[in-house]
Design an enzyme around this catalytic site. Structure first.
Site, PDB file in Angstrom:
ATOM      1  N   TYR A 159       0.807  -1.271  -0.135  1.00  0.00           N
ATOM      2  CA  TYR A 159      -0.133  -0.035  -0.167  1.00  0.00           C
ATOM      3  C   TYR A 159       0.888   1.350   0.066  1.00  0.00           C
ATOM      4  CZ  TYR A 159      -2.908   3.614   1.605  1.00  0.00           C
ATOM      5  OH  TYR A 159      -3.708   4.958   1.540  1.00  0.00           O
ATOM      6  N   LYS A 163       1.250   4.111  -3.253  1.00  0.00           N
ATOM      7  CA  LYS A 163       0.841   5.534  -2.813  1.00  0.00           C
ATOM      8  C   LYS A 163       2.197   6.317  -3.179  1.00  0.00           C
ATOM      9  CE  LYS A 163      -2.427   6.992  -1.511  1.00  0.00           C
ATOM     10  NZ  LYS A 163      -3.800   7.254  -2.575  1.00  0.00           N
TER      11      LYS A 163
END
Ligand SMILES: NC(=O)C1=CN([C@@H]2O[C@H](COP(=O)(O)OP(=O)(O)OC[C@H]3O[C@@H](n4cnc5c(N)ncnc54)[C@H](O)[C@@H]3O)[C@@H](O)[C@H]2O)C=CC1
Ligand SMILES: C[C@H](CCCC(C)(C)O)[C@H]1CC[C@H]2[C@@H]3[C@H](O)CC4=CC(=O)CC[C@]4(C)[C@H]3CC[C@]12C
Length: 369
Positions: A159, A163
């Site tokens: 994750y 990002k």
């Protein structure tokens, strides 16, 4: 955007517009952007609440679509003046595969950028995350840092890695020529942990507390500060950036801004108790009930179980090595960059943010009191 012909006729696209943050952005735009003519809400899953918005003066166009599908994104972006790209796969629990997280968060963002370039959309606001900075795997504290604070960002989890990659794509795209020859202007907003009405994890903690007879058990030392920001203020920052980035393109283009407000610096659990306490829950222990080494062991066991059970079922508890590390590492911001660059002041005071969140928690299930 202040061009006389377009002044009252702005078209905004909000990707992920039916998510926790996205819904607040959509509602904030409708309340606070008087020049809005049409708002396009693009999401994989459309919410029924959108129907209620369709009776107002602004045209609300619901688009069921997937950011990983370039042609769907291009069709949605065509003719929009501003894109607010909040869509993302927010998964730190191992529910989705690293490949899927990459496809949605990185390839999806690349598709949004290319759609802006191809169709001539000049303004792109990207919802990034504090996670692009840290906490890092070494557990270094980021104590009241700002956008310029040096920090060794090391991304191993899918994750934050996704990002960080997506944010870089967005920032590097600043200045690219879009169709018609004008330069693309991009900004990235980095919220810390968002809370407020619609926050799924807060709801999960509340339910867990109710199941445990109105108690939650402290797992993280009270001294570990975790940055939090109210969803209404994060939405407001998005609206303001979108509004100001044309006039201040030279200053704001290619910039990152942490999202901040007056929410107090506390540990993740103590902060949650600001809302869950008034709903009848109690946090047991002034110090963590289990020693840290045992939590690390349990987190590792959960990761192992997740891996072993994957062929049979999805086992994705809140506690895993990554969430334990994030909750156990100080990460707070102290900055006024958004105020200096585009005049941001939080729209909601801490007291308002707290009250709104408490009312929402109480309304979700009924109080434990
Ligand atoms: N929740 C938090 O504490 C924080 C969130 N963020 C970022 O804010 C953004 C919004 O997050 P939340 O509202 O919390 O998450 P959310 O899961 O509530 O919202 C994300 C929305 O994106 C949509 N979506 C997912 N995959 C999609 C796809 N392939 N195509 C189109 N739409 C898709 C989902 O259906 C959902 O409505 C994300 O980009 C996240 O990385 C950043 C910092 C903190
Ligand atoms: C789920 C965690 C709390 C449980 C810890 C335990 C099991 C020891 O009690 C959450 C602690 C910190 C949260 C993350 C943080 O707020 C930063 C985030 C930013 C994002 O962009 C997405 C969400 C998140 C990763 C958030 C997720 C939940 C926590 C890990």
């Amino acid at each position: 955007m202040a061009d006389s012909a377009q002044a009252q006729k702005l078209v905004y696209l909000v990707t992920g517009g039916c998510g926790f943050l996205g819904e607040h952005v959509v509602r904030m735009l409708l309340q606070r952007e008087p020049r809005l003519h049409e708002i396009r809400v693009f999401d994989l899953h459309l919410g029924p609440w959108l129907e209620d918005l369709k009776t107002g003066p602004v045209q609300v166009t619901a688009i069921q679509g997937d950011v990983t599908q370039a042609q769907e994104v291009t069709a949605a972006v065509a003719g929009a003046h501003v894109v607010i790209h909040t869509a993302g796969l927010v998964d730190v629990f191992g529910r989705a595969s690293p490949k899927t997280i990459h496809e949605v968060n990185v390839q999806g963002t690349q598709n949004v950028i290319e759609a802006c370039v191809q169709t001539g959309t000049q303004f792109l606001v990207y919802t990034s995350s504090m996670e692009v900075v840290g906490p890092n795997t070494k557990g270094h504290p980021f104590y009241r840092g700002n956008e310029d604070t040096p920090y060794e960002a090391i991304h191993k989890h899918p994750y934050p890695r996704s990002k960080a990659l997506a944010e870089r794509l967005v920032l590097e795209a600043n200045g690219r020529k879009v169709r018609g020859g004008l330069p693309l202007v991009t900004c990235a907003l980095r919220p810390t942990g968002i809370y407020g009405e619609g926050h799924q994890i807060m709801r999960d903690f509340y339910r867990q507390g109710l199941r445990l007879g109105g108690r939650l058990f402290r797992a993280v030392p009270a001294s570990v500060e975790h940055g939090r920001v109210y969803v209404g203020n994060v939405a407001w920052m998005h609206v303001l950036v979108a509004r100001e980035m044309k006039q201040r393109a030279a200053l704001m283009g290619g910039q990152v801004y942490f999202c901040y407000d007056a929410s107090p610096y506390k540990s993740y659990e103590d902060f949650n108790m600001e809302f869950l306490g008034p709903c009848g829950l109690r946090l047991v222990g002034t110090r963590p009930l289990l020693p840290y080494w045992l939590l690390v062991l349990l987190a590792a066991l959960n990761a192992l179980l997740q891996w072993l059970l994957r062929p049979l079922l999805l086992y994705a508890p809140l506690l895993n090595p990554y969430t334990l590390a994030v909750a156990n590492t100080t990460f707070t911001v102290s900055t006024n960059k958004a105020q200096r660059h585009f005049g941001y002041e939080p729209l909601f005071s801490w007291e308002d943010s707290r009250t709104r969140t408490i009312l929402w928690v109480k309304a979700t299930e009924g109080s434990a009191q």
